[in-house]
Design an enzyme around this catalytic site. Structure first.
Site, PDB file in Angstrom:
ATOM      1  N   TYR A  41     -11.784 -15.415   2.647  1.00  0.00           N
ATOM      2  CA  TYR A  41     -10.826 -14.348   2.945  1.00  0.00           C
ATOM      3  C   TYR A  41     -10.367 -14.426   4.400  1.00  0.00           C
ATOM      4  O   TYR A  41     -11.203 -14.504   5.310  1.00  0.00           O
ATOM      5  CB  TYR A  41     -11.481 -12.986   2.671  1.00  0.00           C
ATOM      6  CG  TYR A  41     -10.603 -11.820   3.082  1.00  0.00           C
ATOM      7  CD1 TYR A  41      -9.596 -11.362   2.246  1.00  0.00           C
ATOM      8  CD2 TYR A  41     -10.765 -11.200   4.326  1.00  0.00           C
ATOM      9  CE1 TYR A  41      -8.775 -10.311   2.633  1.00  0.00           C
ATOM     10  CE2 TYR A  41      -9.955 -10.153   4.720  1.00  0.00           C
ATOM     11  CZ  TYR A  41      -8.955  -9.711   3.865  1.00  0.00           C
ATOM     12  OH  TYR A  41      -8.144  -8.680   4.266  1.00  0.00           O
TER      13      TYR A  41
ATOM     14  N   TYR B 106      -2.567 -12.741   3.066  1.00  0.00           N
ATOM     15  CA  TYR B 106      -2.221 -12.484   1.664  1.00  0.00           C
ATOM     16  C   TYR B 106      -1.010 -13.293   1.198  1.00  0.00           C
ATOM     17  O   TYR B 106      -1.128 -14.205   0.389  1.00  0.00           O
ATOM     18  CB  TYR B 106      -1.937 -10.985   1.456  1.00  0.00           C
ATOM     19  CG  TYR B 106      -3.129 -10.106   1.694  1.00  0.00           C
ATOM     20  CD1 TYR B 106      -4.076  -9.910   0.688  1.00  0.00           C
ATOM     21  CD2 TYR B 106      -3.325  -9.464   2.911  1.00  0.00           C
ATOM     22  CE1 TYR B 106      -5.178  -9.101   0.900  1.00  0.00           C
ATOM     23  CE2 TYR B 106      -4.432  -8.659   3.130  1.00  0.00           C
ATOM     24  CZ  TYR B 106      -5.355  -8.483   2.118  1.00  0.00           C
ATOM     25  OH  TYR B 106      -6.451  -7.695   2.324  1.00  0.00           O
TER      26      TYR B 106
ATOM     27  N   LYS C  58       0.818  -1.212   0.000  1.00  0.00           N
ATOM     28  CA  LYS C  58       0.000   0.000   0.000  1.00  0.00           C
ATOM     29  C   LYS C  58       0.856   1.267   0.000  1.00  0.00           C
ATOM     30  O   LYS C  58       0.398   2.326  -0.413  1.00  0.00           O
ATOM     31  CB  LYS C  58      -0.970  -0.008   1.193  1.00  0.00           C
ATOM     32  CG  LYS C  58      -1.852  -1.259   1.298  1.00  0.00           C
ATOM     33  CD  LYS C  58      -2.538  -1.612   0.016  1.00  0.00           C
ATOM     34  CE  LYS C  58      -3.389  -2.879   0.031  1.00  0.00           C
ATOM     35  NZ  LYS C  58      -2.808  -4.117   0.515  1.00  0.00           N
TER      36      LYS C  58
HETATM   37  C1  LIG Z   1      -3.545  -5.423   0.357  1.00  0.00           C
HETATM   38  C2  LIG Z   1      -2.535  -6.512   0.359  1.00  0.00           C
HETATM   39  C3  LIG Z   1      -2.385  -7.371  -0.736  1.00  0.00           C
HETATM   40  C4  LIG Z   1      -3.302  -7.340  -1.933  1.00  0.00           C
HETATM   41  O1  LIG Z   1      -3.005  -6.293  -2.778  1.00  0.00           O
HETATM   42  P1  LIG Z   1      -4.159  -5.666  -3.684  1.00  0.00           P
HETATM   43  O2  LIG Z   1      -3.511  -4.581  -4.415  1.00  0.00           O
HETATM   44  O3  LIG Z   1      -5.236  -5.236  -2.748  1.00  0.00           O
HETATM   45  O4  LIG Z   1      -4.665  -6.751  -4.579  1.00  0.00           O
HETATM   46  C5  LIG Z   1      -1.367  -8.300  -0.714  1.00  0.00           C
HETATM   47  N1  LIG Z   1      -0.548  -8.421   0.350  1.00  0.00           N
HETATM   48  C6  LIG Z   1      -0.687  -7.629   1.426  1.00  0.00           C
HETATM   49  C7  LIG Z   1       0.232  -7.850   2.575  1.00  0.00           C
HETATM   50  C8  LIG Z   1      -1.675  -6.653   1.474  1.00  0.00           C
HETATM   51  O5  LIG Z   1      -1.796  -5.888   2.565  1.00  0.00           O
END
Ligand SMILES: *Cc1c(COP(=O)(O)O)cnc(C)c1O
Length: 336
Positions: free
Chosen positions: A263, A289, A49
């Protein structure tokens, strides 16, 4: 594409490293695996992010905002990093948390939730999964306006076209690094969640005519709707970046075979992947993730998806603070 034309804040000093993972590669007996360390990006404990926020916060500041509003899940890395960017810019920040798994919000939980409080969120509100989050953020924005403030809404995951420019920049960074190191990257594997990372990378690789295929491992959605969402977002992003060619639908490969029950819900493969990366390479992944994405990478290698003489780059998108909120899943003994 000429990203320098677009206003940007700088939250990371230089590039994130691309490192080889020799012990993991040997263990799996497939291609040579490399890792792009976007977990080392700037702001509080880094992660993907941060790249999106460089563009989003520049826009917020250009619009004269004094208050940021955003949304995410109860252990959202995106909320942590948006709050961190707001702190750095001297802005207030309100968080709207979506309880995607019923009963999952615990005010006293560790991980990112602890950091929301430490970093000083102006307010934290929690709504049930499936709520209209944009409407919820608009409501908070209206309250800010009534008090004389100027709000700016950052969409969930920072995944609009402006935020996804951060991953166009990452694609260009990878191309520059692979050229300098004479390391031809044959394939990229990343997480596919709100989609800005996956869509931005594809827009960047395609716009530079690099021919590098990207496989996104879904952490939530099914492949078909995720791919069509990515296609639309990538083209909007490419246009904003000044690309003169459309990204075709075939450029989007989404594997939804590693989501498990849903999720953020643990899977055995996720636990095994987190333990494998930690114990062979000292790399900390996260349960929501990158653990599932690494499980996808390992699964694809085991299925013989990549030629053994190829170079595969895994994008580490961050998230390790969430490890501390899921100790049982991380240390489960049937993982490895
Ligand atoms: C938000 C996030 C993702 C996913 O990325 P997107 O751009 O939302 O698809 C992957 N890994 C981590 C650690 C995240 O915080």
């Amino acid at each position: 594409m000429h990203l320098a034309r677009i206003p940007r804040r700088h939250y990371t000093d230089g590039r994130t490293p691309i490192e080889p993972l020799p012990r993991l590669s040997e263990h799996l007996g497939g291609p040579d695996i490399y890792i792009k360390r976007d977990d080392l990006l700037g702001l509080s404990s880094g992660g993907n992010k941060t790249r999106k926020l460089e563009f989003l916060m520049a826009d917020a500041l250009a619009q004269g905002a004094d208050t940021i509003i955003t949304t995410g899940a109860v252990q959202s890395n995106h909320c942590r990093l948006t709050l961190s960017a707001a702190v750095k810019e001297g802005l207030k920040c309100h968080l709207l948390l979506e309880e995607r798994v019923e009963g999952s919000y615990d005010e006293n939980s560790s991980g990112n939730n602890l950091l929301f409080r430490l970093l000083g969120a102006e307010s934290i509100s929690v709504v049930p999964g499936g709520s209209d989050l944009m409407a919820g953020m608009e409501e908070i924005a209206e309250q800010v306006r009534q008090r004389g403030g100027t709000p700016y809404i950052v969409p969930g995951g920072g995944s609009n076209a402006l935020g996804a420019l951060g991953y166009v920049a990452c694609a260009e960074e990878i191309l520059a690094q692979s050229f300098e190191a004479s390391l031809p990257i044959d394939h990229v594997v990343c997480s596919s969640g709100s989609g800005g990372t996956h869509a931005g990378l594809v827009a960047g690789f395609h716009g530079n005519q690099s021919g590098i295929p990207v496989t996104g491992i879904s952490v939530r959605a099914e492949s078909a709707p995720q791919a069509s969402k990515l296609h639309a977002l990538a083209n909007e992003t490419a246009r904003l970046a000044g690309a003169d060619r459309e990204v075709p639908a075939e450029a989007f490969t989404v594997d939804d075979g590693y989501v498990g029950p849903g999720y953020s819900l643990p899977t055995r493969e996720m636990t095994a992947a987190i333990q494998t990366f930690a114990r062979l390479e000292g790399i900390l992944l996260d349960p929501v993730y990158t653990g599932k994405t690494a499980a996808g990478l390992i699964g694809l290698v085991q299925q013989g998806h990549f030629a053994t003489d190829s170079n595969v780059l895994f994008i580490h998108t961050g998230g390790s603070p969430a490890l501390y909120a899921y100790p049982d899943a991380v240390l489960a003994t049937d993982g490895a």
